[in-house]
Design a protein around this motif. Structure first.
Motif, PDB file in Angstrom:
ATOM      1  N   ILE A 131       0.839  -1.328   0.086  1.00 35.50           N
ATOM      2  CA  ILE A 131      -0.064   0.089   0.005  1.00 35.50           C
ATOM      3  C   ILE A 131       0.880   1.199  -0.116  1.00 35.50           C
ATOM      4  N   HIS A 132       0.595   1.976  -0.997  1.00 37.01           N
ATOM      5  CA  HIS A 132       1.743   3.251  -1.329  1.00 37.01           C
ATOM      6  C   HIS A 132       3.307   2.902  -1.187  1.00 37.01           C
ATOM      7  N   GLY A 133       3.503   1.939  -1.534  1.00 38.59           N
ATOM      8  CA  GLY A 133       4.889   1.531  -1.587  1.00 38.59           C
ATOM      9  C   GLY A 133       5.418   0.690  -0.293  1.00 38.59           C
ATOM     10  N   GLU A 134       4.640   0.813   0.712  1.00 34.68           N
ATOM     11  CA  GLU A 134       4.840   0.146   1.786  1.00 34.68           C
ATOM     12  C   GLU A 134       4.371  -1.252   1.869  1.00 34.68           C
ATOM     13  N   LYS A 135       5.250  -2.275   2.514  1.00 31.07           N
ATOM     14  CA  LYS A 135       4.826  -3.617   2.770  1.00 31.07           C
ATOM     15  C   LYS A 135       4.092  -3.911   3.902  1.00 31.07           C
ATOM     16  N   ILE A 136       2.990  -4.522   3.850  1.00 30.67           N
ATOM     17  CA  ILE A 136       2.266  -5.013   5.118  1.00 30.67           C
ATOM     18  C   ILE A 136       2.142  -6.311   4.854  1.00 30.67           C
ATOM     19  N   TYR A 137       2.258  -6.945   6.241  1.00 28.99           N
ATOM     20  CA  TYR A 137       1.933  -8.521   6.321  1.00 28.99           C
ATOM     21  C   TYR A 137       0.774  -8.849   7.026  1.00 28.99           C
ATOM     22  N   LYS A 138      -0.092  -9.724   6.598  1.00 27.79           N
ATOM     23  CA  LYS A 138      -1.270  -9.748   6.930  1.00 27.79           C
ATOM     24  C   LYS A 138      -1.481 -11.225   7.131  1.00 27.79           C
ATOM     25  N   ARG A 139      -1.738 -11.856   8.338  1.00 26.53           N
ATOM     26  CA  ARG A 139      -2.186 -13.413   8.496  1.00 26.53           C
ATOM     27  C   ARG A 139      -3.518 -13.502   8.596  1.00 26.53           C
ATOM     28  N   ASN A 140      -3.952 -14.650   7.973  1.00 26.76           N
ATOM     29  CA  ASN A 140      -5.282 -14.980   7.875  1.00 26.76           C
ATOM     30  C   ASN A 140      -5.672 -15.558   9.367  1.00 26.76           C
ATOM     31  N   THR A 141      -7.038 -15.774   9.604  1.00 30.49           N
ATOM     32  CA  THR A 141      -7.485 -16.221  11.108  1.00 30.49           C
ATOM     33  C   THR A 141      -7.018 -17.392  11.704  1.00 30.49           C
ATOM     34  N   ILE A 142      -6.484 -17.458  13.022  1.00 29.95           N
ATOM     35  CA  ILE A 142      -6.079 -18.916  13.490  1.00 29.95           C
ATOM     36  C   ILE A 142      -7.652 -19.426  13.992  1.00 29.95           C
ATOM     37  N   ARG A 143      -7.326 -20.687  13.312  1.00 27.36           N
ATOM     38  CA  ARG A 143      -8.714 -21.366  13.944  1.00 27.36           C
ATOM     39  C   ARG A 143      -8.225 -22.180  15.176  1.00 27.36           C
ATOM     40  N   PRO A 144      -9.348 -22.433  15.938  1.00 31.99           N
ATOM     41  CA  PRO A 144      -9.330 -23.026  17.295  1.00 31.99           C
ATOM     42  C   PRO A 144      -8.333 -24.242  17.488  1.00 31.99           C
ATOM     43  N   GLU A 145      -8.242 -25.223  16.476  1.00 31.48           N
ATOM     44  CA  GLU A 145      -7.371 -26.271  16.550  1.00 31.48           C
ATOM     45  C   GLU A 145      -5.992 -25.798  16.469  1.00 31.48           C
ATOM     46  N   GLN A 146      -5.650 -24.857  15.624  1.00 31.42           N
ATOM     47  CA  GLN A 146      -4.451 -24.301  15.318  1.00 31.42           C
ATOM     48  C   GLN A 146      -3.908 -23.600  16.559  1.00 31.42           C
ATOM     49  N   GLU A 147      -4.777 -22.788  17.063  1.00 32.12           N
ATOM     50  CA  GLU A 147      -4.566 -22.009  18.514  1.00 32.12           C
ATOM     51  C   GLU A 147      -3.947 -23.113  19.364  1.00 32.12           C
ATOM     52  N   LYS A 148      -4.806 -24.202  19.717  1.00 35.07           N
ATOM     53  CA  LYS A 148      -4.369 -25.318  20.584  1.00 35.07           C
ATOM     54  C   LYS A 148      -3.177 -25.770  20.626  1.00 35.07           C
ATOM     55  N   ILE A 149      -2.796 -26.200  19.160  1.00 31.42           N
ATOM     56  CA  ILE A 149      -1.356 -26.602  19.018  1.00 31.42           C
ATOM     57  C   ILE A 149      -0.353 -25.689  19.287  1.00 31.42           C
ATOM     58  N   LEU A 150      -0.491 -24.217  18.763  1.00 32.54           N
ATOM     59  CA  LEU A 150       0.464 -23.437  19.121  1.00 32.54           C
ATOM     60  C   LEU A 150       0.589 -23.172  20.617  1.00 32.54           C
ATOM     61  N   ASP A 151      -0.543 -23.277  21.379  1.00 29.94           N
ATOM     62  CA  ASP A 151      -0.497 -23.189  23.193  1.00 29.94           C
ATOM     63  C   ASP A 151       0.251 -24.410  23.628  1.00 29.94           C
ATOM     64  N   GLU A 152      -0.040 -25.807  23.031  1.00 30.62           N
ATOM     65  CA  GLU A 152       0.474 -26.836  23.353  1.00 30.62           C
ATOM     66  C   GLU A 152       2.057 -26.850  23.137  1.00 30.62           C
ATOM     67  N   LEU A 153       2.578 -26.269  21.954  1.00 31.13           N
ATOM     68  CA  LEU A 153       4.080 -25.973  21.727  1.00 31.13           C
ATOM     69  C   LEU A 153       4.581 -24.896  22.356  1.00 31.13           C
TER      70      LEU A 153
END
Length: 134
Positions: A100-122
């Protein structure tokens, strides 16, 4: 015939070392783990002969694969999940680059509940929703 019945379901390890029998058995059982690790390297991590032009690069490739296997095994031990399961669940987690206007922005998609659980376990921090000027 009596001998066959007596040894049915048993196996015999023969060695020429001076090791105690329990140490020989432990070493034999560890062999299974080593064979499984090499199988995982070849199949799970898809380690294949590669066209590296120097032995330094080939060694670097194998080192990276072994490091990846170690990480996968530590993840499995820490979560009591298979690496394949975690990989399958976390694979859809993506980050997109937007300019956007020469600036790079990184945006992630939504973390699903099972993904969040794995990240928490790790015990891994959730990636931020948005990053600017990285």
């Amino acid at each position: 015939m009596e001998y066959e019945k007596a040894i049915a379901g048993k196996f015999l390890l023969v060695t020429t070392t001076d090791l105690k029998p329990h140490k020989v058995m432990k070493g034999y059982k560890n062999l299974k783990d080593v064979e499984q690790a090499f199988d995982d390297l070849k199949n799970l991590l898809k380690l294949r002969p590669i066209g590296n032009r120097t032995s330094k690069r080939a060694k670097g490739h194998v080192f990276t694969c072994i490091l990846s296997l170690l990480l996968a095994k530590l993840m499995e031990k820490h979560t009591n999940r298979t690496f394949e399961n975690m990989k399958e669940k976390l694979e859809p987690l993506k980050t997109n680059q937007i300019k956007i206007h020469g600036e790079k922005i990184y945006k992630r998609n939504t973390i699903r509940p099972e993904q969040e659980k794995i990240l928490d376990e790790l015990d891994v921090e959730k990636p931020p929703k948005t990053l600017v000027n990285v």
